[in-house]
Design a protein around this motif. Structure first.
Motif, PDB file in Angstrom:
ATOM      1  N   TYR A 267       0.624  -1.240   0.190  1.00 47.71           N
ATOM      2  CA  TYR A 267       0.056  -0.277   0.062  1.00 47.71           C
ATOM      3  C   TYR A 267       0.861   1.062   0.054  1.00 47.71           C
ATOM      4  O   TYR A 267       0.625   2.198  -0.578  1.00 47.71           O
ATOM      5  CB  TYR A 267      -1.039   0.166   1.156  1.00 47.71           C
ATOM      6  N   GLN A 268       1.965   1.165   0.990  1.00 40.03           N
ATOM      7  CA  GLN A 268       2.707   2.567   1.055  1.00 40.03           C
ATOM      8  C   GLN A 268       3.326   2.886  -0.362  1.00 40.03           C
ATOM      9  O   GLN A 268       3.179   4.066  -0.798  1.00 40.03           O
ATOM     10  CB  GLN A 268       4.072   2.159   2.156  1.00 40.03           C
ATOM     11  N   GLU A 269       3.954   1.582  -1.075  1.00 41.98           N
ATOM     12  CA  GLU A 269       4.326   2.053  -2.361  1.00 41.98           C
ATOM     13  C   GLU A 269       3.700   2.474  -3.292  1.00 41.98           C
ATOM     14  O   GLU A 269       3.642   3.425  -4.131  1.00 41.98           O
ATOM     15  CB  GLU A 269       5.127   0.666  -2.979  1.00 41.98           C
ATOM     16  N   LEU A 270       2.441   1.912  -3.329  1.00 46.20           N
ATOM     17  CA  LEU A 270       1.341   2.303  -4.084  1.00 46.20           C
ATOM     18  C   LEU A 270       0.983   3.896  -4.021  1.00 46.20           C
ATOM     19  O   LEU A 270       0.821   4.725  -4.867  1.00 46.20           O
ATOM     20  CB  LEU A 270      -0.056   1.467  -4.137  1.00 46.20           C
ATOM     21  N   LYS A 271       0.926   4.135  -2.734  1.00 47.66           N
ATOM     22  CA  LYS A 271       0.255   5.694  -2.494  1.00 47.66           C
ATOM     23  C   LYS A 271       1.414   6.552  -2.779  1.00 47.66           C
ATOM     24  O   LYS A 271       1.205   7.550  -3.516  1.00 47.66           O
ATOM     25  CB  LYS A 271      -0.065   5.553  -0.862  1.00 47.66           C
ATOM     26  N   ASP A 272       2.551   6.111  -2.312  1.00 47.71           N
ATOM     27  CA  ASP A 272       3.832   7.147  -2.726  1.00 47.71           C
ATOM     28  C   ASP A 272       3.955   7.159  -4.441  1.00 47.71           C
ATOM     29  O   ASP A 272       4.387   8.426  -4.913  1.00 47.71           O
ATOM     30  CB  ASP A 272       4.908   6.715  -2.274  1.00 47.71           C
ATOM     31  N   TYR A 273       3.811   6.272  -5.025  1.00 47.08           N
ATOM     32  CA  TYR A 273       3.881   6.124  -6.416  1.00 47.08           C
ATOM     33  C   TYR A 273       2.870   7.186  -7.129  1.00 47.08           C
ATOM     34  O   TYR A 273       3.195   8.004  -7.831  1.00 47.08           O
ATOM     35  CB  TYR A 273       3.825   4.830  -7.157  1.00 47.08           C
ATOM     36  N   LEU A 317      -7.292   5.011   0.135  1.00 49.46           N
ATOM     37  CA  LEU A 317      -6.348   5.346  -0.929  1.00 49.46           C
ATOM     38  C   LEU A 317      -6.724   6.742  -1.249  1.00 49.46           C
ATOM     39  O   LEU A 317      -5.906   7.800  -1.263  1.00 49.46           O
ATOM     40  CB  LEU A 317      -6.196   4.469  -2.334  1.00 49.46           C
ATOM     41  N   GLU A 318      -7.804   7.069  -1.768  1.00 51.48           N
ATOM     42  CA  GLU A 318      -8.437   8.210  -2.267  1.00 51.48           C
ATOM     43  C   GLU A 318      -8.237   9.322  -1.231  1.00 51.48           C
ATOM     44  O   GLU A 318      -7.628  10.464  -1.376  1.00 51.48           O
ATOM     45  CB  GLU A 318     -10.088   8.333  -2.568  1.00 51.48           C
ATOM     46  N   GLU A 319      -8.674   8.993   0.140  1.00 53.28           N
ATOM     47  CA  GLU A 319      -8.678   9.872   1.188  1.00 53.28           C
ATOM     48  C   GLU A 319      -7.153  10.422   1.606  1.00 53.28           C
ATOM     49  O   GLU A 319      -7.061  11.595   1.717  1.00 53.28           O
ATOM     50  CB  GLU A 319      -9.525   9.200   2.410  1.00 53.28           C
ATOM     51  N   ASP A 320      -6.316   9.367   1.599  1.00 51.95           N
ATOM     52  CA  ASP A 320      -4.856   9.550   1.929  1.00 51.95           C
ATOM     53  C   ASP A 320      -4.214  10.650   1.058  1.00 51.95           C
ATOM     54  O   ASP A 320      -3.660  11.423   1.620  1.00 51.95           O
ATOM     55  CB  ASP A 320      -4.113   8.153   2.219  1.00 51.95           C
ATOM     56  N   ILE A 321      -4.411  10.145  -0.232  1.00 53.32           N
ATOM     57  CA  ILE A 321      -3.771  10.905  -1.200  1.00 53.32           C
ATOM     58  C   ILE A 321      -4.480  12.082  -1.325  1.00 53.32           C
ATOM     59  O   ILE A 321      -3.727  13.570  -1.403  1.00 53.32           O
ATOM     60  CB  ILE A 321      -4.139  10.377  -2.763  1.00 53.32           C
ATOM     61  N   LYS A 322      -5.633  12.535  -1.328  1.00 56.05           N
ATOM     62  CA  LYS A 322      -6.373  13.752  -1.177  1.00 56.05           C
ATOM     63  C   LYS A 322      -5.886  15.038  -0.107  1.00 56.05           C
ATOM     64  O   LYS A 322      -5.490  15.973  -0.511  1.00 56.05           O
ATOM     65  CB  LYS A 322      -7.723  13.702  -1.100  1.00 56.05           C
ATOM     66  N   LEU A 323      -5.816  14.085   0.980  1.00 58.01           N
ATOM     67  CA  LEU A 323      -5.362  14.891   2.195  1.00 58.01           C
ATOM     68  C   LEU A 323      -3.868  15.417   2.183  1.00 58.01           C
ATOM     69  O   LEU A 323      -3.394  16.380   2.056  1.00 58.01           O
ATOM     70  CB  LEU A 323      -5.363  14.120   3.596  1.00 58.01           C
ATOM     71  N   HIS A 324      -3.008  14.550   1.750  1.00 59.51           N
ATOM     72  CA  HIS A 324      -1.760  14.693   1.505  1.00 59.51           C
ATOM     73  C   HIS A 324      -1.298  15.758   0.565  1.00 59.51           C
ATOM     74  O   HIS A 324      -0.485  16.792   0.627  1.00 59.51           O
ATOM     75  CB  HIS A 324      -1.184  13.413   0.823  1.00 59.51           C
TER      76      HIS A 324
END
Ligand SMILES: [Mn+2]
Length: 413
Positions: A267-273, A317-324
């Protein structure tokens, strides 16, 4: 000189039912803000008219609140001696029982609300500076080409055509119903100095002539991407036309495709990518991230495909990236993802799949076979010349090996 602003397809009070309530409210408010920006600009730029080429609102959705909002906005223009020329469209038709006709508009608003052709003189300091010729939509389904009824220009005074019409050869016509259809030639044959069109939501100049769709005032879905606004148009006394696009909407929609995720394992790799990809996209376009509604389309092979079939995981995934990234909204589409397969094993082993893929891959190099294929007729096409036929054959087999892998290999065990 005649100076005016051309807008269309505002669609005030669009429901945006498929979005969450918070975003829905934001979209509704920002659309009104965009409209207020149009009014402010009319005043600042000292234009003589605001031309609205239909679909200002949707007849059945217009709230009392927005009705009052519109009257107040047009009254502000009246206080500044600015006229409103408003031709109705298929969403805000003007027959007697429809809202556009029933609202008590301030007297600076001129409505073109039915199929009768109207010619109006625009006066400034007691001089006629232009003529506006227009026809409106009386019903929700005006299928006639009413443009044919408009008179050709027969005066030295600049003439502006105003209509909510479907130029059948314009780009982005897909998804728009063929109401008030006409051809570019119909419009050109009138010899007007400018055509202010509405209906197609994508801003564009038609046929390299002085014929313009200004697009909608604010995007309504991920396909309506990029800057949205209207045109500030100046026609001088000699008939020379200057057209400037002005962005009125703060909010923007966009779509970004992301692929090449074969090596991602967690998950972490996916999110960072994904974050890196979006950041690059934001930098390339100078977007204001917190005004961006972004749709991500994930493509290709991905080990995490199974997780991304689960709503809850996609939401996380949407929520984490949106906030970031501080995005206004993010939607992730993972429905096209393919399972990760060990393609080496699939291609190199001695089994039916590897042999089949071999056959497919070899078609291109098998000159004897290609020559035979070139001699026989095509099924449902007529192509002249060997090169065109060769291109067609190569296109037919292109990517077939991927197709075979997807069909014959399941999830990696
Ligand atoms: Mn329309």
């Amino acid at each position: 000189m005649f100076k005016f602003i051309h807008i269309a397809d505002v669609h005030l009070d669009t429901h945006f039912y498929s979005r969450d309530p918070e975003l829905r409210n934001k979209l509704r408010d920002s659309l009104r803000e965009a409209f207020n920006r149009v009014i402010d600009t009319c005043i600042d730029e000292k234009v003589q008219g605001l031309l609205i080429a239909g679909d200002l609102f949707d007849n059945d959705k217009l709230s009392f609140q927005t009705e009052v909002f519109l009257i107040n906005a047009f009254t502000r223009l009246k206080e500044n001696n600015i006229k409103v020329y408003y031709a109705t469209g298929n969403h805000d038709p003007g027959d007697k029982n429809y809202r556009a006709n029933l609202i008590n508009w301030p007297d600076n608003v001129h409505l073109f609300n039915d199929d009768s052709v109207q010619e109006l003189e625009v006066k400034h300091n007691h001089q006629i500076v232009a003529k506006i010729v227009s026809v409106g939509h009386k019903s929700k389904k005006e299928a006639r080409n009413l443009i044919k009824d408009l008179p050709a220009k027969n005066t030295e005074i600049p003439v502006v055509g105003l209509a909510h019409a479907m130029v059948t050869t314009a780009s982005g016509v897909d998804g728009h119903d063929s109401y008030l259809p006409c051809t570019a030639e119909d419009l050109i044959s009138k010899h007007y100095n400018y055509w202010a069109l509405g209906h197609i939501h994508q801003a564009q100049q038609v046929a390299n002539e002085s014929i313009y769709y200004c697009g909608n005032l604010q995007g309504r879905n991920p396909k309506e991407t990029g800057e949205k606004g209207g045109y500030i148009v100046t026609i001088d006394d000699y008939g020379n036309v200057e057209v400037k696009f002005r962005r009125f909407s703060n909010i923007q929609w966009n779509t970004l495709e992301i692929s090449e995720m074969e090596s991602i394992k967690n998950y972490q790799e996916l999110k960072d990518y994904i974050i890196v990809k979006i950041e690059a996209f934001l930098n390339s376009k100078e977007f204001d991230a917190n005004q961006l509604i972004l749709r991500l389309q994930l493509e290709g092979r991905c080990f995490l495909k199974k997780s991304m079939e689960i709503d809850e995981d996609i939401k996380q995934l949407e929520e984490d990236i949106k906030l970031h990234l501080n995005l206004l909204s993010l939607e992730i589409k993972a429905n096209n993802l393919l399972p990760l397969v060990n393609s080496r094993e699939c291609l190199e082993g001695n089994h039916v799949l590897s042999r089949t893929v071999d056959l497919i891959l070899n078609i291109k190099d098998n000159q004897e076979l290609i020559d035979k294929l070139l001699e026989i007729k095509l099924c449902n096409k007529k192509l002249d010349g060997k090169n065109a036929r060769l291109k067609y054959i190569l296109e037919l087999v292109e990517g077939l090996e991927e197709e075979a892998l997807n069909r014959m290999v399941g999830e990696e065990k």
